[in-house]
Design a protein around this motif. Structure first.
Motif, PDB file in Angstrom:
ATOM      1  N   TYR A  95       0.819  -1.217   0.000  1.00 48.34           N
ATOM      2  CA  TYR A  95       0.000   0.000   0.000  1.00 48.34           C
ATOM      3  C   TYR A  95       0.856   1.272   0.000  1.00 48.34           C
ATOM      4  N   PHE A  96       2.039   1.226   0.589  1.00 52.77           N
ATOM      5  CA  PHE A  96       2.943   2.381   0.512  1.00 52.77           C
ATOM      6  C   PHE A  96       3.337   2.638  -0.944  1.00 52.77           C
ATOM      7  N   ILE A  97       3.757   1.580  -1.636  1.00 52.76           N
ATOM      8  CA  ILE A  97       4.167   1.713  -3.041  1.00 52.76           C
ATOM      9  C   ILE A  97       2.985   2.164  -3.893  1.00 52.76           C
ATOM     10  N   GLN A  98       1.844   1.510  -3.728  1.00 56.33           N
ATOM     11  CA  GLN A  98       0.660   1.841  -4.519  1.00 56.33           C
ATOM     12  C   GLN A  98       0.223   3.286  -4.277  1.00 56.33           C
ATOM     13  N   SER A  99       0.172   3.695  -3.033  1.00 58.95           N
ATOM     14  CA  SER A  99      -0.269   5.048  -2.688  1.00 58.95           C
ATOM     15  C   SER A  99       0.687   6.099  -3.258  1.00 58.95           C
ATOM     16  N   ALA A 100       1.988   5.861  -3.126  1.00 52.77           N
ATOM     17  CA  ALA A 100       2.976   6.804  -3.655  1.00 52.77           C
ATOM     18  C   ALA A 100       2.854   6.937  -5.170  1.00 52.77           C
ATOM     19  N   LEU A 101       2.719   5.808  -5.854  1.00 51.94           N
ATOM     20  CA  LEU A 101       2.595   5.847  -7.310  1.00 51.94           C
ATOM     21  C   LEU A 101       1.308   6.531  -7.746  1.00 51.94           C
ATOM     22  N   GLN A 102       0.200   6.235  -7.084  1.00 48.80           N
ATOM     23  CA  GLN A 102      -1.063   6.869  -7.471  1.00 48.80           C
ATOM     24  C   GLN A 102      -1.027   8.378  -7.237  1.00 48.80           C
ATOM     25  N   GLU A 103      -0.440   8.783  -6.122  1.00 48.75           N
ATOM     26  CA  GLU A 103      -0.325  10.218  -5.852  1.00 48.75           C
ATOM     27  C   GLU A 103       0.553  10.890  -6.914  1.00 48.75           C
ATOM     28  N   TYR A 104       1.621  10.228  -7.301  1.00 49.87           N
ATOM     29  CA  TYR A 104       2.516  10.739  -8.345  1.00 49.87           C
ATOM     30  C   TYR A 104       1.786  10.834  -9.684  1.00 49.87           C
ATOM     31  N   TRP A 105       1.084   9.773 -10.069  1.00 47.55           N
ATOM     32  CA  TRP A 105       0.387   9.762 -11.361  1.00 47.55           C
ATOM     33  C   TRP A 105      -0.704  10.824 -11.427  1.00 47.55           C
ATOM     34  N   GLN A 106      -1.333  11.127 -10.302  1.00 47.82           N
ATOM     35  CA  GLN A 106      -2.368  12.158 -10.288  1.00 47.82           C
ATOM     36  C   GLN A 106      -1.799  13.560 -10.501  1.00 47.82           C
ATOM     37  N   LYS A 107      -0.565  13.801 -10.071  1.00 41.81           N
ATOM     38  CA  LYS A 107       0.002  15.149 -10.108  1.00 41.81           C
ATOM     39  C   LYS A 107       0.911  15.418 -11.300  1.00 41.81           C
ATOM     40  N   VAL A 108       1.342  14.374 -12.010  1.00 46.07           N
ATOM     41  CA  VAL A 108       2.317  14.552 -13.090  1.00 46.07           C
ATOM     42  C   VAL A 108       1.674  14.190 -14.426  1.00 46.07           C
TER      43      VAL A 108
END
Length: 191
Positions: free
Chosen positions: A165-178
């Motif tokens: 969930y740490f990896i998934q959450s970090a990636l999703q937050e990144y994909w939403q902003k970039v």
């Protein structure tokens, strides 16, 4: 229900773990391919940075000392874990990574999961005792301020769920902003 429990677990960890300045990093590689990336959370008091690295290439020309040591280690066929680790350390010095970063709130899920990665490492290490063996797996190493805390294979929603969930959450937050991410969903195998 399981996700709800994990979020409560994370919230408790964020209340107990000190939050001045800390760097949490997950190094992710795959046993079946050359894919490799890193997720680093530079935790600050008010706003934190999420930094992503993607392996772009590896320099093939080693300096003379490293080349001689690699040749020496290869002749031994990496007899010990220490020799294998030394070979990997030499190789890592020659890897070239693309880098991208965003700012994230300290109230984000990613930040809370990072608390759990650090504060609840004993729970993760207990899970490791019953870890299944995979021939084709994701390999994750977790670091705190540059020091390795633990490593796990194939984190999923049911095993090493906090890591997943740490990896998934970090990636999703990144994909939403970039708008043009260096890490894509097909590269990471996590959605």
């Amino acid at each position: 229900m399981r996700t709800y429990f994990i979020l409560i677990f994370c919230a408790f960890g964020s209340l107990v773990y000190p939050q001045d300045h800390c760097i949490v990093r997950a190094d992710i590689s795959y046993t079946s391919s050359e894919k490799e990336y890193k997720i680093e959370l530079d935790r600050r008091q008010n706003v934190s940075s999420l930094i992503l690295y993607k392996l772009s290439s590896e320099r093939k020309s080693y300096n003379i000392r490293d080349k001689n040591r690699i040749d020496e280690l290869r002749k031994k066929n990496w007899k010990t874990a220490e020799e294998h680790r030394e070979l990997e350390e030499i190789r890592n010095r020659y890897k070239i990574f693309d880098k991208d970063s965003i700012l994230i709130s300290n109230n984000s899920k990613t930040f809370k999961y990072s608390d759990s990665l650090l504060f609840h490492s004993e729970t993760i290490l207990e899970e490791k005792l019953n870890q299944p063996v995979y021939s084709d797996a994701m390999f994750v190493e977790i670091y705190e301020n540059g020091l390795q805390k633990y490593k796990v294979y194939n984190p999923q929603t049911d095993i090493y769920s906090i890591v997943y969930y740490f990896i998934q959450s970090a990636l999703q937050e990144y994909w939403q902003k970039v708008s043009k991410p260096i890490l894509t969903k097909d590269y990471t195998s996590i959605n």
